[in-house]
Design a protein around this motif. Sequence first.
Motif, PDB file in Angstrom:
ATOM      1  N   GLY A  14      55.599  55.472  54.550  1.00 20.44           N
ATOM      2  CA  GLY A  14      56.959  55.188  54.129  1.00 20.44           C
ATOM      3  C   GLY A  14      57.913  55.082  55.310  1.00 20.44           C
ATOM      4  O   GLY A  14      57.657  55.630  56.383  1.00 20.44           O
ATOM      5  N   GLU A  15      59.001  54.364  55.102  1.00 21.54           N
ATOM      6  CA  GLU A  15      60.038  54.281  56.136  1.00 21.54           C
ATOM      7  C   GLU A  15      60.880  55.554  56.126  1.00 21.54           C
ATOM      8  O   GLU A  15      61.007  56.226  55.106  1.00 21.54           O
ATOM      9  CB  GLU A  15      60.939  53.067  55.877  1.00 21.54           C
ATOM     10  CG  GLU A  15      60.221  51.735  56.016  1.00 21.54           C
ATOM     11  CD  GLU A  15      61.160  50.551  55.870  1.00 21.54           C
ATOM     12  OE1 GLU A  15      62.175  50.523  56.578  1.00 21.54           O
ATOM     13  OE2 GLU A  15      60.884  49.678  55.028  1.00 21.54           O
ATOM     14  N   CYS A  46      54.930  49.786  57.486  1.00 24.17           N
ATOM     15  CA  CYS A  46      55.609  50.158  56.240  1.00 24.17           C
ATOM     16  C   CYS A  46      55.670  48.940  55.307  1.00 24.17           C
ATOM     17  O   CYS A  46      55.625  47.795  55.775  1.00 24.17           O
ATOM     18  CB  CYS A  46      57.022  50.659  56.526  1.00 24.17           C
ATOM     19  SG  CYS A  46      57.079  52.126  57.576  1.00 24.17           S
ATOM     20  N   CYS A  82      51.438  56.163  51.887  1.00 24.00           N
ATOM     21  CA  CYS A  82      52.801  55.862  51.435  1.00 24.00           C
ATOM     22  C   CYS A  82      53.007  56.410  50.023  1.00 24.00           C
ATOM     23  O   CYS A  82      52.307  56.016  49.094  1.00 24.00           O
ATOM     24  CB  CYS A  82      53.039  54.354  51.464  1.00 24.00           C
ATOM     25  SG  CYS A  82      54.719  53.880  51.045  1.00 24.00           S
ATOM     26  N   SER A  84      55.313  56.591  46.800  1.00 21.53           N
ATOM     27  CA  SER A  84      56.387  55.863  46.124  1.00 21.53           C
ATOM     28  C   SER A  84      57.099  56.810  45.165  1.00 21.53           C
ATOM     29  O   SER A  84      56.473  57.372  44.266  1.00 21.53           O
ATOM     30  CB  SER A  84      55.825  54.667  45.359  1.00 21.53           C
ATOM     31  OG  SER A  84      55.158  53.785  46.232  1.00 21.53           O
ATOM     32  N   HIS A  85      58.408  56.971  45.349  1.00 24.48           N
ATOM     33  CA  HIS A  85      59.165  57.924  44.545  1.00 24.48           C
ATOM     34  C   HIS A  85      59.824  57.287  43.321  1.00 24.48           C
ATOM     35  O   HIS A  85      60.301  57.992  42.442  1.00 24.48           O
ATOM     36  CB  HIS A  85      60.228  58.605  45.405  1.00 24.48           C
ATOM     37  CG  HIS A  85      59.648  59.434  46.517  1.00 24.48           C
ATOM     38  ND1 HIS A  85      59.033  60.649  46.294  1.00 24.48           N
ATOM     39  CD2 HIS A  85      59.568  59.214  47.857  1.00 24.48           C
ATOM     40  CE1 HIS A  85      58.617  61.161  47.448  1.00 24.48           C
ATOM     41  NE2 HIS A  85      58.917  60.308  48.403  1.00 24.48           N
ATOM     42  N   ASP A  86      59.894  55.968  43.278  1.00 18.85           N
ATOM     43  CA  ASP A  86      60.492  55.311  42.115  1.00 18.85           C
ATOM     44  C   ASP A  86      59.846  53.950  41.915  1.00 18.85           C
ATOM     45  O   ASP A  86      59.022  53.499  42.723  1.00 18.85           O
ATOM     46  CB  ASP A  86      62.017  55.185  42.275  1.00 18.85           C
ATOM     47  CG  ASP A  86      62.412  54.438  43.547  1.00 18.85           C
ATOM     48  OD1 ASP A  86      61.821  53.367  43.823  1.00 18.85           O
ATOM     49  OD2 ASP A  86      63.305  54.914  44.262  1.00 18.85           O
ATOM     50  N   ASN A  88      61.089  50.935  42.092  1.00 20.28           N
ATOM     51  CA  ASN A  88      61.418  49.933  43.107  1.00 20.28           C
ATOM     52  C   ASN A  88      60.496  50.054  44.312  1.00 20.28           C
ATOM     53  O   ASN A  88      60.010  49.042  44.844  1.00 20.28           O
ATOM     54  CB  ASN A  88      62.879  50.071  43.542  1.00 20.28           C
ATOM     55  CG  ASN A  88      63.851  49.587  42.476  1.00 20.28           C
ATOM     56  OD1 ASN A  88      63.509  48.725  41.670  1.00 20.28           O
ATOM     57  ND2 ASN A  88      65.057  50.133  42.477  1.00 20.28           N
ATOM     58  N   GLN A  89      60.258  51.282  44.749  1.00 26.45           N
ATOM     59  CA  GLN A  89      59.349  51.487  45.876  1.00 26.45           C
ATOM     60  C   GLN A  89      57.922  51.095  45.509  1.00 26.45           C
ATOM     61  O   GLN A  89      57.193  50.533  46.341  1.00 26.45           O
ATOM     62  CB  GLN A  89      59.402  52.949  46.325  1.00 26.45           C
ATOM     63  CG  GLN A  89      60.713  53.347  46.986  1.00 26.45           C
ATOM     64  CD  GLN A  89      60.733  54.807  47.394  1.00 26.45           C
ATOM     65  OE1 GLN A  89      60.005  55.629  46.851  1.00 26.45           O
ATOM     66  NE2 GLN A  89      61.582  55.140  48.345  1.00 26.45           N
ATOM     67  N   GLN A  90      57.529  51.386  44.285  1.00 22.53           N
ATOM     68  CA  GLN A  90      56.187  51.001  43.835  1.00 22.53           C
ATOM     69  C   GLN A  90      56.019  49.481  43.838  1.00 22.53           C
ATOM     70  O   GLN A  90      54.985  48.965  44.282  1.00 22.53           O
ATOM     71  CB  GLN A  90      55.933  51.553  42.432  1.00 22.53           C
ATOM     72  CG  GLN A  90      55.800  53.060  42.387  1.00 22.53           C
ATOM     73  CD  GLN A  90      55.738  53.596  40.971  1.00 22.53           C
ATOM     74  OE1 GLN A  90      55.753  52.834  40.006  1.00 22.53           O
ATOM     75  NE2 GLN A  90      55.679  54.919  40.833  1.00 22.53           N
ATOM     76  N   ARG A  92      57.733  47.335  45.632  1.00 19.87           N
ATOM     77  CA  ARG A  92      57.770  46.876  47.026  1.00 19.87           C
ATOM     78  C   ARG A  92      56.404  47.050  47.689  1.00 19.87           C
ATOM     79  O   ARG A  92      55.927  46.162  48.393  1.00 19.87           O
ATOM     80  CB  ARG A  92      58.840  47.688  47.770  1.00 19.87           C
ATOM     81  CG  ARG A  92      59.259  47.106  49.102  1.00 19.87           C
ATOM     82  CD  ARG A  92      60.351  47.977  49.697  1.00 19.87           C
ATOM     83  NE  ARG A  92      60.931  47.400  50.886  1.00 19.87           N
ATOM     84  CZ  ARG A  92      61.798  48.034  51.660  1.00 19.87           C
ATOM     85  NH1 ARG A  92      62.187  49.260  51.356  1.00 19.87           N
ATOM     86  NH2 ARG A  92      62.291  47.449  52.738  1.00 19.87           N
ATOM     87  N   LYS A  93      55.792  48.181  47.436  1.00 16.60           N
ATOM     88  CA  LYS A  93      54.473  48.424  48.017  1.00 16.60           C
ATOM     89  C   LYS A  93      53.436  47.470  47.426  1.00 16.60           C
ATOM     90  O   LYS A  93      52.593  46.932  48.155  1.00 16.60           O
ATOM     91  CB  LYS A  93      54.061  49.876  47.780  1.00 16.60           C
ATOM     92  CG  LYS A  93      52.726  50.245  48.412  1.00 16.60           C
ATOM     93  CD  LYS A  93      52.522  51.741  48.389  1.00 16.60           C
ATOM     94  CE  LYS A  93      51.374  52.133  47.563  1.00 16.60           C
ATOM     95  NZ  LYS A  93      51.073  53.571  47.583  1.00 16.60           N
TER      96      LYS A  93
END
Length: 373
Positions: A14-15, A46, A82, A84-86, A88-90, A92-93
Amino acid sequence: MNPSPQGIVGILVGECAGPLPFAESAFCRQLCHIGNQQKMTIYVFCPGWVTSGRRSITGYTFESGKWIRKQFPAPEIIYDRCISHDKNQQRRKQRCLEILNDLQPFVYLTRGLAGKWSVYQALMKHRLFAAYLPNTVRYEGTIQLDNWLSLHGGEAFLKPQNGSHGKRTLLVKEMNADLGGGLALTGRDSRNQLFRRKFRSRQDGLEWIHRFIGSRIFLLQPYLQLNTSKGEPFDVRVLMQKNENGLWSMTGMAVRAGRKHSLTSNLHGGGTAHKALPFLTKELGERNGITAVQIIRKLSEAIPKHLESQFGRLAELGIDFGVDRGERIWILEVNSKPGRSSFFRIGDMQGARKSVENPIQYARYLLLRKTLA
């Protein structure tokens, strides 16, 4: 000696803000060092650094004593660290992985587990594990929690389906149950800070908990007395990893103990680490301590293969066990992206070294099989 596969491994993290724009820089530095010894290309990247239409990947590698940012070929193997907490992050990944797969089909070193609830359901399918799992249900609302408290001695433990480091965990206890009294809460917030709240009105407490949970998926369990004789919460972390031969082995075992009345034993919450056998024999007596370690070892050696049969190939698992005041052992959690700082803290330098070496050695094993296929 087997020839080196000369492979390319990308470490997906993660960034973050700081001197370096990515997480786990110390761990990644060690991975790069081990990769260099194996004559492999190891770099860190990332999800947001991968863009469609480009043949190369922006990343960092550690060489000549410093981090260097440059362009790399698409990885043959991805070591996914990495979190993913939400959603959107999921997304993006997922988009990042789709772009990389279009550039060059890659091998995933290990698949992530699909949350605590899915892992619990998978483990419950196996008779051996079912006997060591606490009763667990998904939180459904205030009425359910109210009934749960009435049926479980006025206590409940809540934890998020996708939580980590003990964040957003919550212990609920009835006050003055004979008078239909309020609720006392002990928990950790999103920053892992300990908090306590009391509600004289039971309904007010239940509604506050419902707002605290929000739209997240939470699990509801009995509150287990996983404390030392001095009231310090503790658990036993086992790290299982695949080695250079592609076989599961136990890298290490350590106890993590929290501060008195701190709810969780996680090291991120201010806990301490201890060697497992001396700690357990001190708490349980020599005979019971040895028996506890033997049971934990037996379960740890069986869990990885079973979860692979449910979720696909895995490379490492952090398995957390609890031991209650009645000396009963519980399987608490299984994490596919485990930390490894416990082994450094207890001075288990062999376990600490292997915990870093094994992911690269296993990646090398996969690359060599691909090369020789």
